[in-house]
Design a protein around this motif. Structure first.
Motif, short mmCIF file in Angstrom:
data_model
loop_
_atom_site.label_atom_id
_atom_site.label_comp_id
_atom_site.label_asym_id
_atom_site.label_seq_id
_atom_site.Cartn_x
_atom_site.Cartn_y
_atom_site.Cartn_z
N TYR A 89 26.34 36.66 38.04
CA TYR A 89 26.20 37.67 39.09
C TYR A 89 27.10 38.90 38.89
CZ TYR A 89 23.86 33.78 41.39
OH TYR A 89 23.02 32.73 41.66
N GLY A 90 28.07 38.80 37.98
CA GLY A 90 28.97 39.92 37.75
C GLY A 90 30.25 39.77 38.53
N TYR A 91 31.32 40.29 37.98
CA TYR A 91 32.64 40.16 38.60
C TYR A 91 32.76 41.02 39.85
CZ TYR A 91 37.73 40.67 39.12
OH TYR A 91 39.01 40.69 39.62
N ALA A 125 43.26 37.23 40.67
CA ALA A 125 44.06 36.17 40.07
C ALA A 125 43.18 35.22 39.27
CB ALA A 125 44.83 35.42 41.14
N ILE A 126 41.98 34.94 39.79
CA ILE A 126 41.03 34.10 39.05
C ILE A 126 40.55 34.85 37.80
CG2 ILE A 126 38.83 32.88 39.15
CD1 ILE A 126 39.23 32.66 42.19
N GLY A 127 40.24 36.13 37.99
CA GLY A 127 39.82 36.94 36.84
C GLY A 127 40.89 37.02 35.78
N PHE A 181 32.12 41.03 30.61
CA PHE A 181 32.78 42.23 30.11
C PHE A 181 33.43 43.00 31.26
CE2 PHE A 181 32.40 46.86 29.44
CZ PHE A 181 33.31 47.00 28.40
N GLU A 182 32.86 42.89 32.46
CA GLU A 182 33.45 43.56 33.62
C GLU A 182 34.90 43.13 33.84
OE1 GLU A 182 31.26 43.47 37.29
OE2 GLU A 182 29.36 43.28 36.23
N ILE A 183 35.17 41.86 33.60
CA ILE A 183 36.53 41.36 33.78
C ILE A 183 37.45 41.99 32.76
CG2 ILE A 183 38.00 39.31 33.76
CD1 ILE A 183 35.62 37.68 34.67
N ALA A 184 37.00 42.02 31.50
CA ALA A 184 37.81 42.61 30.44
C ALA A 184 38.04 44.10 30.71
CB ALA A 184 37.12 42.42 29.09
#
Length: 205
Positions: free
Chosen positions: A34-36, A64-66, A117-120
């Motif tokens: 679903y995306g970050y 924090a999870i990310g 990739f959104e997290i990165a």
């Protein structure tokens, strides 16, 4: 997967690694689907089957999870790079391998799932602690290789060591930072080798 530093994603309440790992695994799957940015802690709680309050006992926020997911990815890259360096004997070969493997591993992990990739991207943009610690360890690895090369006579000794480390670290930035790497994918196969050769020529005694 390599263990990450305990300074990343601090826990609240009792430390239960099994539950934390379960939350991270479920969050990774949920973010990839679903995306970050579109996922809330409430969404994660429903997907995992935990209450929102229970998740907050282990992670203080979605970030924090990310961060834990990001730290796990960076640990994989670091493990690949360190393994490649350990298999080389000469300092110049070690430096070439750092350029090559950090690019290959970053491409594989940052872009194997476009939603993750959104997290990165968030981590790189906001300088998350996981990224800061990873960059510091990469600088230390460069420092170790350069010191070894100076001792063996492979590298020059006139330039201040800190200046040399910083310069090479900056040259490598497009291959470490996912926001920059996504714009350099066309030349990702040959560019690391070319830049490594250029750096090695500048290091010649």
């Amino acid at each position: 997967m390599t263990q990450t530093s305990s300074s990343t994603a601090p826990a609240r309440g009792p430390v239960d690694h099994d539950v934390r790992d379960q939350i991270v695994a479920a969050a990774t799957e949920h973010f990839s689907r679903y995306g970050y940015s579109k996922t809330t802690v409430s969404d994660l709680a429903k997907a995992i089957g935990f209450s929102k309050a229970y998740i907050y006992k282990f992670f203080e926020s979605k970030q924090a999870i990310g961060e834990m997911i990001c730290a796990n990815c960076l640990a994989e890259i670091e493990a690949d790079v360190c393994q490649a360096v350990s298999e080389a004997t000469l300092p110049p070969d070690k430096l070439r391998r750092i350029f090559k493997v950090i690019t290959e591993a970053s491409l594989r992990l940052f872009f194997q799932d476009r939603k993750l990739f959104e997290i990165a991207a968030s981590a790189a943009t906001e300088d998350w602690q996981a990224v800061v610690e990873y960059d510091a360890r990469m600088r230390q690895l460069l420092l170790d290789v350069l010191q070894e090369g100076r001792q063996s006579g492979d590298f020059e000794r006139k330039t201040p060591l800190d200046e040399t480390v910083t310069s090479i670290h900056l040259v490598m930035r497009p291959f470490r930072n996912p926001l920059l790497l996504q714009h350099s994918m066309e030349g990702s196969e040959e560019a690391p080798a070319l830049l490594a050769s250029l750096v090695l020529r500048s290091l010649s005694p």
